[in-house]
Design a protein around this motif. Structure first.
Motif, PDB file in Angstrom:
ATOM      1  N   LEU A   1       0.905  -1.268   0.160  1.00 54.95           N
ATOM      2  CA  LEU A   1      -0.039  -0.044  -0.308  1.00 54.95           C
ATOM      3  C   LEU A   1       0.953   1.275   0.280  1.00 54.95           C
ATOM      4  O   LEU A   1       1.605   1.304   0.825  1.00 54.95           O
ATOM      5  N   ARG A   2       0.700   1.880  -1.030  1.00 57.03           N
ATOM      6  CA  ARG A   2       1.602   3.464  -1.160  1.00 57.03           C
ATOM      7  C   ARG A   2       0.451   5.165  -0.668  1.00 57.03           C
ATOM      8  O   ARG A   2      -1.041   4.435  -1.744  1.00 57.03           O
ATOM      9  N   LEU A   3       0.558   5.321   0.003  1.00 58.20           N
ATOM     10  CA  LEU A   3      -0.046   6.960  -0.094  1.00 58.20           C
ATOM     11  C   LEU A   3       0.729   7.913  -0.872  1.00 58.20           C
ATOM     12  O   LEU A   3       2.256   8.378  -0.993  1.00 58.20           O
ATOM     13  N   GLU A  10       4.181  13.271  -4.955  1.00 64.28           N
ATOM     14  CA  GLU A  10       5.700  11.978  -4.418  1.00 64.28           C
ATOM     15  C   GLU A  10       4.713  11.817  -3.242  1.00 64.28           C
ATOM     16  O   GLU A  10       3.532  11.840  -2.870  1.00 64.28           O
ATOM     17  N   LYS A  11       5.804   9.842  -3.267  1.00 59.55           N
ATOM     18  CA  LYS A  11       5.144   8.976  -1.806  1.00 59.55           C
ATOM     19  C   LYS A  11       5.544   9.276  -0.916  1.00 59.55           C
ATOM     20  O   LYS A  11       6.147   9.641  -0.686  1.00 59.55           O
ATOM     21  N   VAL A  12       4.500   9.509   0.297  1.00 60.80           N
ATOM     22  CA  VAL A  12       4.642   9.894   1.577  1.00 60.80           C
ATOM     23  C   VAL A  12       4.374   8.940   2.787  1.00 60.80           C
ATOM     24  O   VAL A  12       5.164   9.424   3.393  1.00 60.80           O
ATOM     25  N   ALA A  13       3.801   8.064   2.204  1.00 61.68           N
ATOM     26  CA  ALA A  13       4.063   6.176   2.626  1.00 61.68           C
ATOM     27  C   ALA A  13       4.202   5.320   1.797  1.00 61.68           C
ATOM     28  O   ALA A  13       3.771   5.418   0.917  1.00 61.68           O
ATOM     29  N   HIS A  14       4.196   3.770   2.756  1.00 61.29           N
ATOM     30  CA  HIS A  14       4.700   3.060   2.241  1.00 61.29           C
ATOM     31  C   HIS A  14       4.070   1.663   3.315  1.00 61.29           C
ATOM     32  O   HIS A  14       4.599   1.786   4.105  1.00 61.29           O
ATOM     33  N   ASP A  47      -3.415   4.830   9.830  1.00 56.92           N
ATOM     34  CA  ASP A  47      -3.314   6.385  10.200  1.00 56.92           C
ATOM     35  C   ASP A  47      -3.164   6.562   8.717  1.00 56.92           C
ATOM     36  O   ASP A  47      -2.829   5.784   8.147  1.00 56.92           O
ATOM     37  N   THR A  48      -2.407   7.554   8.976  1.00 56.63           N
ATOM     38  CA  THR A  48      -2.078   8.809   7.834  1.00 56.63           C
ATOM     39  C   THR A  48      -0.687   8.722   7.102  1.00 56.63           C
ATOM     40  O   THR A  48       0.390   8.894   6.199  1.00 56.63           O
ATOM     41  N   THR A  49       0.180   8.227   8.162  1.00 55.59           N
ATOM     42  CA  THR A  49       1.145   7.515   8.147  1.00 55.59           C
ATOM     43  C   THR A  49       1.588   6.277   7.973  1.00 55.59           C
ATOM     44  O   THR A  49       2.685   5.819   7.766  1.00 55.59           O
ATOM     45  N   LEU A  50       0.113   5.596   7.661  1.00 57.77           N
ATOM     46  CA  LEU A  50       0.441   3.798   7.257  1.00 57.77           C
ATOM     47  C   LEU A  50       0.871   3.225   8.339  1.00 57.77           C
ATOM     48  O   LEU A  50       0.944   2.103   8.058  1.00 57.77           O
TER      49      LEU A  50
END
Length: 93
Positions: A1-3, A10-14, A47-50
């Protein structure tokens, strides 16, 4: 899963928590949370930081839909096996 950042791309979390393909994603309307479902029938609350907040193993087949209630306090998942049931989870105690 990538955010990804919607503005910059830009990718912010994985996260590698899902072992099978992610088939459904929903964003909470009230809190910085996501719910996802995968081909293995697992449902995760993030959460939004994965960071995984909760994991659910309900014995579902491939998850084809997830959604939050309008108040953001509950979410549901439905599988692709033709079952007409949904499983609700409490997002915050």
């Amino acid at each position: 899963l990538r955010l990804f950042d919607a503005t910059s791309g830009e990718k912010v979390a994985h996260s590698g928590q899902h072992r099978r393909a992610v088939t459904a994603v929903a964003c909470s309307p009230e809190q910085p949370l996501l719910v996802t479902g995968d081909k293995a029938g697992r449902v995760f609350l993030w959460d939004t930081t994965l960071r995984v907040q909760k994991r659910y193993d309900w014995g579902l087949g491939e998850v084809c839909g997830v959604a939050f209630a309008p108040d953001g306090l509950r979410a549901a998942a439905v599988d692709a096996a033709g079952n007409s049931h949904a499983r609700a989870m409490l997002v915050r105690d």
